[in-house]
Design a protein around this motif. Structure first.
Motif, PDB file in Angstrom:
ATOM      1  N   ASN A 101       0.835  -1.195   0.000  1.00  0.00           N
ATOM      2  CA  ASN A 101       0.000   0.000   0.000  1.00  0.00           C
ATOM      3  C   ASN A 101       0.879   1.258   0.000  1.00  0.00           C
ATOM      4  O   ASN A 101       1.883   1.317   0.715  1.00  0.00           O
ATOM      5  CB  ASN A 101      -0.918   0.030   1.221  1.00  0.00           C
ATOM      6  CG  ASN A 101      -2.136  -0.851   1.031  1.00  0.00           C
ATOM      7  OD1 ASN A 101      -2.048  -2.069   1.134  1.00  0.00           O
ATOM      8  ND2 ASN A 101      -3.262  -0.243   0.734  1.00  0.00           N
ATOM      9  N   GLN A 125      -3.034  -3.786   2.647  1.00  0.00           N
ATOM     10  CA  GLN A 125      -4.251  -3.876   3.443  1.00  0.00           C
ATOM     11  C   GLN A 125      -3.969  -4.724   4.689  1.00  0.00           C
ATOM     12  O   GLN A 125      -3.008  -4.459   5.412  1.00  0.00           O
ATOM     13  CB  GLN A 125      -5.407  -4.405   2.593  1.00  0.00           C
ATOM     14  CG  GLN A 125      -5.769  -3.490   1.437  1.00  0.00           C
ATOM     15  CD  GLN A 125      -6.895  -4.028   0.592  1.00  0.00           C
ATOM     16  OE1 GLN A 125      -7.070  -5.223   0.419  1.00  0.00           O
ATOM     17  NE2 GLN A 125      -7.679  -3.108   0.023  1.00  0.00           N
ATOM     18  N   ASP A 126      -4.778  -5.748   4.963  1.00  0.00           N
ATOM     19  CA  ASP A 126      -4.469  -6.675   6.058  1.00  0.00           C
ATOM     20  C   ASP A 126      -4.242  -8.073   5.504  1.00  0.00           C
ATOM     21  O   ASP A 126      -4.526  -9.075   6.141  1.00  0.00           O
ATOM     22  CB  ASP A 126      -5.574  -6.676   7.110  1.00  0.00           C
ATOM     23  CG  ASP A 126      -6.944  -7.028   6.548  1.00  0.00           C
ATOM     24  OD1 ASP A 126      -7.082  -7.073   5.303  1.00  0.00           O
ATOM     25  OD2 ASP A 126      -7.875  -7.257   7.333  1.00  0.00           O
ATOM     26  N   ASP A 315     -11.785  -0.162   5.177  1.00  0.00           N
ATOM     27  CA  ASP A 315     -10.742   0.055   4.174  1.00  0.00           C
ATOM     28  C   ASP A 315      -9.395  -0.487   4.637  1.00  0.00           C
ATOM     29  O   ASP A 315      -8.661  -1.086   3.850  1.00  0.00           O
ATOM     30  CB  ASP A 315     -10.628   1.552   3.872  1.00  0.00           C
ATOM     31  CG  ASP A 315      -9.554   1.840   2.833  1.00  0.00           C
ATOM     32  OD1 ASP A 315      -9.728   1.412   1.666  1.00  0.00           O
ATOM     33  OD2 ASP A 315      -8.537   2.485   3.179  1.00  0.00           O
ATOM     34  N   ARG A 316      -9.065  -0.295   5.918  1.00  0.00           N
ATOM     35  CA  ARG A 316      -7.756  -0.702   6.431  1.00  0.00           C
ATOM     36  C   ARG A 316      -7.695  -2.187   6.746  1.00  0.00           C
ATOM     37  O   ARG A 316      -6.662  -2.838   6.556  1.00  0.00           O
ATOM     38  CB  ARG A 316      -7.444   0.107   7.705  1.00  0.00           C
ATOM     39  CG  ARG A 316      -6.132  -0.268   8.391  1.00  0.00           C
ATOM     40  CD  ARG A 316      -4.932   0.001   7.506  1.00  0.00           C
ATOM     41  NE  ARG A 316      -3.705  -0.431   8.164  1.00  0.00           N
ATOM     42  CZ  ARG A 316      -3.230  -1.684   8.150  1.00  0.00           C
ATOM     43  NH1 ARG A 316      -3.879  -2.638   7.500  1.00  0.00           N
ATOM     44  NH2 ARG A 316      -2.107  -1.983   8.767  1.00  0.00           N
TER      45      ARG A 316
END
Length: 530
Positions: A101, A125-126, A315-316
């Motif tokens: 990201n 992201q995760d 989003d995260r």
């Protein structure tokens, strides 16, 4: 059947695949993996990879954070070479197609995790590990010199000493079970690299994939290599607590972005345990949660990030959000129930600064190794970093070694199954598997005592005697291979835990609650007698 190559790699996570790509231009590489190539601990890594890249950060501060987290048992020279190797490792990953990201100015979007003094975690992201695995798998599949053997599980290493070698002992390859065809294949190679990952499945509750049975550590120990610091099993503080969830990890990055650990009544509690509160190192947080649960007689605690905006959370942390939601938990509105679970083995096969064990031509990289980086407790997101950096260092040394090896393909004997027959008692395997994992969870967990450890040692020895009889009487299966390995790793964890007469990092014992630098600021070493 016999397969030969210049380099044999056992394992297909970040360390094994990065190494394979580094050496493949100079020789044939065989990559052996016991499930599909993507089924690795790397694929499950959510948070990211730690590397200094921000202007307000420094190598010195990353080194200090690592030393503090490791309870000053980490080898400072190793910490320095890994931390300083971080930027090059990131460049390699990006060159292989990894998408991290980024912000609008194209700089990395950095996050922070427990124990870090700065935002230095690169992520996608995760799902960082899944993205890294995707890119590396695409790269190896397109390389003409890399042959991939999926659904192949290594049984044992082949050594010169065990097969009549009169010169100095060395590794010659490995015996590997082709699971689909139920055939043991002899893989011969002048250089063998163990990249088999961790051993979380030794415990009843773990956020590791099912493949994490300590295969590399067990095989290396049986072959005569030194194993170190096995008492330091990291328990991740925050695993989703739900009757239908199979130990789903809630990333450290959630706390890095402001999540707070709370009791069932909504009271935060980490300020009572550490000045960094919810961003304390993992060993501190895991023990704090364990204590809260025991004192209050509750099955879990709660992790609350609902004060952040719903759009930000989705989003995260899209993967964590969607997974929790599938179990009826909306983390944008309510706290997540969490418990600790076995997560990362900070010990492993002892290696030098180039990833080589004390069995010549056998290398170990990634979680299966003990480089000295993690000490008594791993700093969050240093694992992917270590795997990438040591893949590069091992590749350098192996390419130098490869040029000096006269015989490319060593002569090794075929597998001898003796008088083994098909088993009609596989219930024995399932029963012993379950008993080992429950024994380790109950007696060799987050808080230990001599009494519990001695009890565990006695039970594991009895199980090992049964496994040994069973192993030589019947044809090997993947389940039997894994059972044999988790029993070996369980024994090593208990032996090291009994030897270390202090509490340090992940090893906490009520019999020796203080840290003893005078006698125990050193690794715990185990080697099989011959």
């Amino acid at each position: 059947m016999k397969i030969t190559s210049d380099f044999l790699v056992i394992g297909s996570g970040i360390a094994g695949l990065a190494y394979a790509l580094k050496v493949a231009d100079q020789g044939q590489v065989a990559v052996v993996t016991k499930r599909t190539v993507e089924e690795t601990a790397t694929s499950r890594a959510q948070g990211g990879i730690a590397a200094v890249s921000a202007k307000n950060d420094s190598f010195a501060e990353h080194i200090e954070d690592t030393m503090v987290a490791g309870a000053f048992l980490s080898d400072e020279e190793v910490v320095r070479l890994v931390v300083e190797g971080g930027p090059d490792a990131i460049r390699d990953l990006v060159s292989w197609g990894v998408q991290f990201n980024r912000k609008q100015d194209r700089s990395f979007d950095l996050t922070r995790e427990g124990g870090h003094s700065h935002r230095r975690i690169l992520h996608y992201q995760d799902l960082t590990g899944r993205e890294i695995e995707r890119a590396l798998v695409e790269a190896i599949r397109s390389h003409p010199n890399i042959n991939l053997y999926e659904e192949h599980i290594a049984i044992d290493l082949i050594t010169a000493r065990r097969h009549g070698g009169k010169n100095e002992d060395r590794c010659l390859g490995a015996y590997v079970l082709d699971i689909a065809n139920r055939e043991v294949v002899t893989f011969g190679a002048p250089i063998t690299v163990l990249a088999t990952g961790g051993a979380g499945k030794v415990y009843l509750y773990t956020c590791n994939p099912d493949i994490a049975t300590g295969d590399g550590v067990a095989m290396a120990y049986r072959a005569g290599a030194t194993v170190a610091n096995m008492e330091f099993m990291q328990f991740h503080p925050t695993t989703l607590f739900h009757p239908h969830a199979k130990s789903f990890l809630i990333s450290e990055a959630v706390r890095g972005e402001g999540a707070v650990l709370k009791r069932s009544d909504g009271t935060p509690f980490m300020e009572s345990y550490h000045q960094l509160k919810d961003l304390a190192p993992r060993d501190i947080v895991a023990r704090a949660i364990d204590n809260e649960m025991k004192v209050r007689g509750e099955d879990n605690v709660f992790l609350d990030i609902s004060h952040r905006s719903a759009d930000y959370i989705k989003d995260r942390f899209p993967h964590i959000y969607s997974t929790c939601l599938s179990y009826g938990i909306d983390m944008t509105r309510e706290p997540i129930p969490v418990v600790p679970a076995a997560h990362y083995l900070c010990g492993g096969v002892r290696v030098d600064h180039w990833g080589e064990t004390d069995l010549p031509n056998l290398f170990a990289i990634g979680e299966t190794s003990c480089t000295g980086l993690h000490g008594a407790n791993r700093l969050a997101s240093n694992s992917l970093l270590e795997g990438a950096v040591y893949a590069e260092r091992a590749a350098q040394r192996c390419l130098e070694r490869h040029r000096d090896i006269d015989t490319r393909y060593p002569s090794v004997p075929a597998w001898d199954c003796g008088n083994a027959t098909d088993s009609d008692e596989e219930v024995v395997v399932a029963h012993n598997w379950d008993e080992i994992r429950r024994c380790m969870w109950n007696y060799v967990g987050i808080v230990r005592s001599n009494k519990r450890l001695v009890r565990a040692r006695r039970r594991i020895q009895m199980i090992q005697d049964e496994i040994t009889d069973y192993y030589w009487d019947f044809f090997v299966t993947s389940d039997l291979v894994e059972l044999r390995n988790i029993a070996t790793v369980a024994e090593l964890i208990v032996r090291c835990a009994l030897e270390r007469k202090e509490s340090r990092g992940l090893h906490y014992t009520i019999d020796y609650p203080e840290t003893d630098d005078a006698n125990w600021k050193r690794p715990t070493l185990v080697r099989k007698p011959f």
